[in-house]
Design a protein around this motif. Structure first.
Motif, short mmCIF file in Angstrom:
data_model
loop_
_atom_site.label_atom_id
_atom_site.label_comp_id
_atom_site.label_asym_id
_atom_site.label_seq_id
_atom_site.Cartn_x
_atom_site.Cartn_y
_atom_site.Cartn_z
N LYS A 36 9.34 5.78 -10.70
CA LYS A 36 9.77 5.33 -9.37
C LYS A 36 11.07 6.00 -8.95
N LYS A 37 11.98 6.13 -9.91
CA LYS A 37 13.26 6.76 -9.61
C LYS A 37 13.08 8.24 -9.29
N MET A 38 12.24 8.92 -10.07
CA MET A 38 12.01 10.35 -9.85
C MET A 38 11.29 10.62 -8.53
N TYR A 42 0.84 -1.19 0.00
CA TYR A 42 0.00 0.00 0.00
C TYR A 42 0.88 1.24 0.00
N LEU A 43 0.35 2.31 -0.55
CA LEU A 43 1.10 3.56 -0.63
C LEU A 43 0.69 4.50 0.49
N THR A 44 1.67 5.19 1.04
CA THR A 44 1.36 6.22 2.03
C THR A 44 0.89 7.48 1.30
N THR A 45 0.33 8.40 2.05
CA THR A 45 -0.11 9.67 1.46
C THR A 45 1.07 10.40 0.82
N GLN A 46 2.23 10.34 1.49
CA GLN A 46 3.43 11.00 0.97
C GLN A 46 3.90 10.34 -0.33
N GLU A 47 3.82 9.00 -0.39
CA GLU A 47 4.25 8.29 -1.59
C GLU A 47 3.34 8.61 -2.78
N LYS A 48 2.04 8.70 -2.52
CA LYS A 48 1.11 9.05 -3.60
C LYS A 48 1.40 10.45 -4.12
N ALA A 49 1.67 11.36 -3.21
CA ALA A 49 1.99 12.74 -3.62
C ALA A 49 3.27 12.77 -4.44
N ALA A 50 4.26 11.97 -4.03
CA ALA A 50 5.54 11.92 -4.75
C ALA A 50 5.36 11.34 -6.15
N ILE A 51 4.51 10.32 -6.27
CA ILE A 51 4.26 9.71 -7.58
C ILE A 51 3.53 10.70 -8.49
N ARG A 52 2.55 11.41 -7.95
CA ARG A 52 1.82 12.40 -8.76
C ARG A 52 2.77 13.50 -9.24
N ALA A 88 6.02 13.21 -9.68
CA ALA A 88 6.92 12.62 -10.67
C ALA A 88 6.22 12.50 -12.02
N LEU A 89 4.95 12.11 -12.01
CA LEU A 89 4.18 12.02 -13.25
C LEU A 89 4.09 13.37 -13.94
N SER A 90 3.80 14.40 -13.15
CA SER A 90 3.68 15.75 -13.70
C SER A 90 5.02 16.25 -14.24
#
Length: 399
Positions: free
Chosen positions: A330-332, A194-204, A206-208
């Motif tokens: 993932k790297k970003m 599962y992803l933490t709130t911080q991980e989801k924010a980091a992924i979003r 990185a996507l942007s």
């Protein structure tokens, strides 16, 4: 009477304006090209010959021995036993040879051929004799990164093994790589990632960031092309960011998103209809769109200016893989050990942790049996325990 080959005969073979051939015992041929290249062949039947090798690499004695050995084998086993196999690609073999056979012999034959194309998409352009243990090992790693279960990987490998065994029988392949390859154990690992709130924010983020980087690189490339009066590249919208956000907000399987068509998306009712024939095990369902998913799909439709066909595509064809892009994300983002399939687990866990019923999650994920969904039940128990613990706070407050 056929001549015996020797060093003198080979040395005196001179190049001419046209290719020349000298014939020796046991069907041995020395072909001399105008360029001076000299190559040994053995004629095993009228119009059929086997290449031995070039002069310099193969000695006259070695060529004579090879010719004698091939002649004996032809007499005992026939011409086909010595003719080299003309390798074809896996895609051509499935379409021209294997699919017609299994479709005629087995009720699920057509489905088997489709499964092979889907499971081994990265190997379709590979010639059969180039599918080795190394390629199979890489395929296993890739399937695991896609979140495919060990049992499914084993079943897919068995399908390819059967196809390549048939290729050997039909003389399209001399030896199957499965004769020496042993499928490694594929550990499932922690499937409930599962992803933490911080991980989801980091992924979003990185996507942007990646999306803007792609646009900058395309603009820079077009500037370079304009300066040299070359045709410019089209400024196409990148599909990775909207795909990942749809996966994160709907709990859909990667394969379902890849096959998703605009006809199944209703932005007015905020729903996606996963039709049975495109869902795992043929079970369809309706998924409600939250605000982010609705915004993503509305924006994507406007960017691509399409209302029919595949939602995500590349030149009209389905997206095969986003593994390379996902590794970059993932790297970003700095979020490691997370697979594309884990976005589905995170979707389910988020709903349960916010009070959603396990049975609702079952319907949203398209599980055929609630036992598959019960892996998330402990999260509801944890939330209940936290709620009960609030009573202790009231007691300390004197109530």
């Amino acid at each position: 009477m056929a001549l015996k080959i020797n060093k003198t005969a080979v040395k005196e073979a001179k190049a001419g304006d046209k290719p020349q051939e000298l014939r020796f015992e046991d069907g041995l041929i020395l072909r001399v090209q105008p360029s001076g290249v000299r190559t040994y062949y053995v004629e095993v039947a009228r119009g059929k010959r086997v290449r031995i090798g070039r002069v310099g690499t193969v000695t006259p004695a070695m060529a004579a021995e090879a010719a004698k050995r091939l002649s004996v084998k032809v007499m005992g086993e026939g011409v086909e036993a010595v003719m080299p196999v003309r390798a074809i690609t896996l895609e051509k073999f499935i379409a021209d040879v294997y699919e017609p056979f299994v479709e005629h012999e087995h009720r699920r034959g057509k489905r088997t051929a489709e499964d092979l194309r889907r499971s081994f998409a990265d190997l379709l352009s590979t010639k059969l004799d180039r599918i080795t243990s190394r390629e199979l090992d890489a395929w296993v790693r890739g399937r695991r990164e896609d979140g495919v279960k060990a049992a499914t990987i084993a079943r897919e490998a068995n399908q390819l093994q059967g196809a390549l065994r048939f290729a050997v029988e039909r003389k399209h392949l001399k030896v199957s790589p499965f004769d020496t390859w042993k499928a490694p154990n594929v550990p499932q690992g922690n499937v409930e990632r599962y992803l933490t709130t911080q991980e989801k924010a980091a992924i979003r983020k990185a996507l942007s960031d990646r999306d803007r980087q792609q646009a900058r690189e395309r603009a820079s490339a077009n500037k370079w092309r304009r300066e040299r009066r070359y045709p410019e590249l089209p400024m196409v919208a990148d599909h990775v960011m909207p795909m990942v956000l749809v996966l994160l907000n709907t709990g859909m399987r990667y394969g379902e998103v890849v096959k998703l068509e605009w006809q199944a998306v209703n932005l007015t009712t905020r729903t996606i209809t996963v039709v049975g024939e495109k869902a795992k095990a043929g079970r369809g369902r309706i998924i409600q769109l939250n605000d982010e998913a609705l915004k993503v799909l509305t924006t994507w439709r406007a960017l691509t200016n399409r209302t029919t066909g595949l939602v995500f595509q590349c030149d009209g064809e389905p997206i095969k893989s986003i593994k390379t892009a996902w590794k970059t994300i993932k790297k970003m983002s700095g979020v490691e050990n997370v697979r594309i399939h884990d976005l589905r687990h995170d979707f389910a866990s988020s709903i349960v942790q916010r009070g959603g019923s396990v049975y609702v999650v079952q319907k949203l994920l398209g599980h055929g049996n609630v036992s598959q969904t019960m892996r998330y039940a402990h999260l509801a128990d944890e939330q209940a325990a936290k709620a009960v613990a609030l009573l202790d706070g009231h007691k300390r407050g004197g109530r």
